[in-house]
Design a protein around this motif. Structure first.
Motif, PDB file in Angstrom:
ATOM      1  N   ILE A   1      28.338  56.512  16.042  1.00 36.05           N
ATOM      2  CA  ILE A   1      29.288  57.181  16.950  1.00 36.05           C
ATOM      3  C   ILE A   1      30.234  56.160  17.556  1.00 36.05           C
ATOM      4  O   ILE A   1      31.449  56.371  17.641  1.00 36.05           O
ATOM      5  CB  ILE A   1      28.525  57.951  18.043  1.00 36.05           C
ATOM      6  CG1 ILE A   1      27.726  59.105  17.426  1.00 36.05           C
ATOM      7  CG2 ILE A   1      29.484  58.478  19.100  1.00 36.05           C
ATOM      8  CD1 ILE A   1      26.797  59.782  18.406  1.00 36.05           C
ATOM      9  N   HIS A   2      29.682  55.031  17.975  1.00 35.98           N
ATOM     10  CA  HIS A   2      30.499  53.960  18.555  1.00 35.98           C
ATOM     11  C   HIS A   2      31.553  53.476  17.560  1.00 35.98           C
ATOM     12  O   HIS A   2      32.735  53.325  17.902  1.00 35.98           O
ATOM     13  CB  HIS A   2      29.593  52.801  18.974  1.00 35.98           C
ATOM     14  CG  HIS A   2      30.328  51.561  19.374  1.00 35.98           C
ATOM     15  ND1 HIS A   2      31.077  51.487  20.525  1.00 35.98           N
ATOM     16  CD2 HIS A   2      30.431  50.348  18.770  1.00 35.98           C
ATOM     17  CE1 HIS A   2      31.614  50.280  20.624  1.00 35.98           C
ATOM     18  NE2 HIS A   2      31.233  49.569  19.567  1.00 35.98           N
ATOM     19  N   GLN A   3      31.137  53.256  16.298  1.00 34.98           N
ATOM     20  CA  GLN A   3      32.081  52.781  15.292  1.00 34.98           C
ATOM     21  C   GLN A   3      33.146  53.828  14.988  1.00 34.98           C
ATOM     22  O   GLN A   3      34.320  53.494  14.788  1.00 34.98           O
ATOM     23  CB  GLN A   3      31.325  52.397  14.021  1.00 34.98           C
ATOM     24  CG  GLN A   3      30.450  51.163  14.199  1.00 34.98           C
ATOM     25  CD  GLN A   3      29.585  50.886  12.983  1.00 34.98           C
ATOM     26  OE1 GLN A   3      29.315  51.791  12.183  1.00 34.98           O
ATOM     27  NE2 GLN A   3      29.132  49.657  12.830  1.00 34.98           N
ATOM     28  N   ALA A   4      32.743  55.104  14.975  1.00 37.96           N
ATOM     29  CA  ALA A   4      33.704  56.171  14.696  1.00 37.96           C
ATOM     30  C   ALA A   4      34.747  56.280  15.802  1.00 37.96           C
ATOM     31  O   ALA A   4      35.935  56.494  15.538  1.00 37.96           O
ATOM     32  CB  ALA A   4      32.980  57.498  14.522  1.00 37.96           C
ATOM     33  N   LEU A   5      34.300  56.123  17.050  1.00 38.85           N
ATOM     34  CA  LEU A   5      35.231  56.217  18.182  1.00 38.85           C
ATOM     35  C   LEU A   5      36.224  55.061  18.217  1.00 38.85           C
ATOM     36  O   LEU A   5      37.320  55.196  18.762  1.00 38.85           O
ATOM     37  CB  LEU A   5      34.448  56.270  19.498  1.00 38.85           C
ATOM     38  CG  LEU A   5      33.661  57.558  19.758  1.00 38.85           C
ATOM     39  CD1 LEU A   5      32.838  57.444  21.028  1.00 38.85           C
ATOM     40  CD2 LEU A   5      34.599  58.760  19.845  1.00 38.85           C
ATOM     41  N   GLN A   6      35.859  53.929  17.624  1.00 38.54           N
ATOM     42  CA  GLN A   6      36.794  52.808  17.579  1.00 38.54           C
ATOM     43  C   GLN A   6      38.006  53.119  16.708  1.00 38.54           C
ATOM     44  O   GLN A   6      39.083  52.583  16.928  1.00 38.54           O
ATOM     45  CB  GLN A   6      36.084  51.564  17.036  1.00 38.54           C
ATOM     46  CG  GLN A   6      35.105  50.946  18.039  1.00 38.54           C
ATOM     47  CD  GLN A   6      34.348  49.775  17.435  1.00 38.54           C
ATOM     48  OE1 GLN A   6      33.978  49.808  16.260  1.00 38.54           O
ATOM     49  NE2 GLN A   6      34.129  48.741  18.216  1.00 38.54           N
ATOM     50  N   GLY A   7      37.817  53.984  15.714  1.00 41.10           N
ATOM     51  CA  GLY A   7      38.928  54.431  14.882  1.00 41.10           C
ATOM     52  C   GLY A   7      39.569  53.348  14.041  1.00 41.10           C
ATOM     53  O   GLY A   7      40.771  53.399  13.768  1.00 41.10           O
ATOM     54  N   ARG A   8      38.814  52.353  13.616  1.00 36.53           N
ATOM     55  CA  ARG A   8      39.376  51.274  12.812  1.00 36.53           C
ATOM     56  C   ARG A   8      39.647  51.766  11.385  1.00 36.53           C
ATOM     57  O   ARG A   8      38.983  52.672  10.896  1.00 36.53           O
ATOM     58  CB  ARG A   8      38.408  50.088  12.774  1.00 36.53           C
ATOM     59  CG  ARG A   8      38.246  49.421  14.134  1.00 36.53           C
ATOM     60  CD  ARG A   8      37.204  48.324  14.091  1.00 36.53           C
ATOM     61  NE  ARG A   8      37.025  47.716  15.413  1.00 36.53           N
ATOM     62  CZ  ARG A   8      36.109  46.809  15.709  1.00 36.53           C
ATOM     63  NH1 ARG A   8      35.254  46.404  14.774  1.00 36.53           N
ATOM     64  NH2 ARG A   8      36.023  46.305  16.922  1.00 36.53           N
ATOM     65  N   PRO A   9      40.638  51.166  10.708  1.00 37.25           N
ATOM     66  CA  PRO A   9      40.939  51.586   9.325  1.00 37.25           C
ATOM     67  C   PRO A   9      39.773  51.279   8.398  1.00 37.25           C
ATOM     68  O   PRO A   9      39.029  50.318   8.604  1.00 37.25           O
ATOM     69  CB  PRO A   9      42.174  50.750   8.968  1.00 37.25           C
ATOM     70  CG  PRO A   9      42.145  49.578   9.899  1.00 37.25           C
ATOM     71  CD  PRO A   9      41.532  50.080  11.177  1.00 37.25           C
ATOM     72  N   GLN A  10      39.645  52.096   7.371  1.00 31.34           N
ATOM     73  CA  GLN A  10      38.543  51.914   6.428  1.00 31.34           C
ATOM     74  C   GLN A  10      38.786  50.755   5.475  1.00 31.34           C
ATOM     75  O   GLN A  10      37.857  50.231   4.867  1.00 31.34           O
ATOM     76  CB  GLN A  10      38.316  53.207   5.650  1.00 31.34           C
ATOM     77  CG  GLN A  10      37.822  54.352   6.534  1.00 31.34           C
ATOM     78  CD  GLN A  10      37.665  55.636   5.758  1.00 31.34           C
ATOM     79  OE1 GLN A  10      38.604  56.110   5.128  1.00 31.34           O
ATOM     80  NE2 GLN A  10      36.485  56.214   5.791  1.00 31.34           N
ATOM     81  N   PHE A  11      40.036  50.373   5.332  1.00 34.24           N
ATOM     82  CA  PHE A  11      40.382  49.202   4.524  1.00 34.24           C
ATOM     83  C   PHE A  11      41.779  48.752   4.923  1.00 34.24           C
ATOM     84  O   PHE A  11      42.564  49.534   5.475  1.00 34.24           O
ATOM     85  CB  PHE A  11      40.334  49.527   3.020  1.00 34.24           C
ATOM     86  CG  PHE A  11      41.215  50.692   2.622  1.00 34.24           C
ATOM     87  CD1 PHE A  11      42.551  50.517   2.319  1.00 34.24           C
ATOM     88  CD2 PHE A  11      40.691  51.970   2.555  1.00 34.24           C
ATOM     89  CE1 PHE A  11      43.358  51.585   1.963  1.00 34.24           C
ATOM     90  CE2 PHE A  11      41.486  53.061   2.202  1.00 34.24           C
ATOM     91  CZ  PHE A  11      42.826  52.862   1.897  1.00 34.24           C
TER      92      PHE A  11
END
Length: 321
Positions: free
Chosen positions: A295-305
């Motif tokens: 959940i924490h990583q998803a909320l950061q919204g970083r690009p997948q590549f």
């Protein structure tokens, strides 16, 4: 060769990581299969942050072969994200993904393409690899897919791989996914388009060794389960309820014995019970922690590549902003 402005019908997407010795032979094998098919095609090699001369080999080959395109990620994002970068970059109406170590035989490409022309949007494959895969990997793969299917209600056969063909409509659906732990095999099956499965005999690696060690396989398996199922959380809650009930019954038993005057010193039993309950508690907390981290990583919204460079593309690639 591609004609100017011609529509590409078939794209071949291949993530590569430290495969400098395989690149030229891989391209030769692919071209020998694709040229006789009489179809407009492109080959996209995605360099997933290789530390050797893989990208240099791709650029050199692309300079003399306009059917060949290269995408270079700025660092190692992992096989699934590199594969996604290639899928987003592909222009073909049908897109085949495969590995760069030549264990996925290019000679299977016409069979996958024919199945697509018959109307299947997804053409999966499964490995018949008794001769080239060790006993441990075969057994763990078999039971992982059984466990995955039971936990997620997404059926997957043993020997599933990322060697497949998918239609452009499937790629459009994949673009809607925002999974932190990307598991394309599960995602594509979950989408539910008309599917067929074709067996293939896996070949030995042309050169080098597998990049997937036990640690990476475990991380891959955990990520796949967490991405597609909340059953581990439900199981943790069930285990917690059972152990809490047992603990409550133990308390009742102790109180009854106390009022009967039958209590005796029981240090060993107390320590054993406490150790068991704390062990279960920390197991449950660990499972919850895994989901919270996602959940924490998803909320950061970083690009997948992130794409650092590319060759033989006319415009900037999707996902590289």
């Amino acid at each position: 060769m591609l004609k100017p402005g011609a529509d590409i019908v078939l794209s071949i997407v291949i993530p590569v990581f430290n495969e400098e010795d395989n690149i030229n032979h891989l391209i030769d094998r692919l071209e020998s299969v694709l040229r006789p098919m009489d179809v407009q095609y492109e080959i996209i090699l995605v360099n997933d942050g290789s530390r050797d001369k893989t990208w240099e080999r791709i650029k050199a080959a692309a300079s003399v072969n306009k059917n060949l395109k290269g995408v270079c990620l700025c660092r190692n994002f992992g096989h699934q994200h590199a594969l996604l970068a290639g899928l987003h970059s592909a222009c073909g109406k049908a897109v085949i993904s495969m590995d760069g170590d030549l264990q996925h035989p290019p000679e299977m490409i016409p069979a996958l393409f024919d199945a697509w022309k018959d109307g299947y949007k997804i053409v999966n494959t499964y490995r018949e690899d008794v001769e080239v895969t060790g006993f441990f990997k075969r057994i763990t793969s078999k039971y992982f897919y059984k466990f995955f299917s039971s936990m997620t209600n997404v059926p997957m056969a043993a020997g599933s791989s990322d060697f497949r063909l998918i239609d452009r409509a499937v790629i459009a659906s994949l673009a809607e996914f925002r999974d932190v732990d990307l598991f394309l095999r599960g995602a594509i099956n979950w989408i539910g388009y008309p599917t067929i499965v074709i067996p293939f005999k896996a070949e030995k690696r042309f050169t080098g060794e597998s990049k997937y060690n036990l640690k990476k396989m475990m991380k891959f398996a955990v990520g796949a389960i967490v991405s597609f199922s909340v059953k581990p959380l439900m199981l943790a809650a069930l285990v917690g309820a059972i152990t809490s009930s047992l603990a409550f019954l133990e308390i009742l038993y102790v109180l009854i014995q106390f009022f009967r005057g039958a209590t005796v010193a029981g240090w060993t039993s107390i320590v054993a019970i406490m150790s068991f309950l704390f062990g279960v508690l920390f197991l449950i907390l660990g499972i919850i922690g895994v989901y919270l981290s996602r959940i924490h990583q998803a909320l950061q919204g970083r690009p997948q590549f992130i794409i650092a460079d590319y060759v033989n593309f006319d415009s900037r690639l999707p996902g590289s902003e």
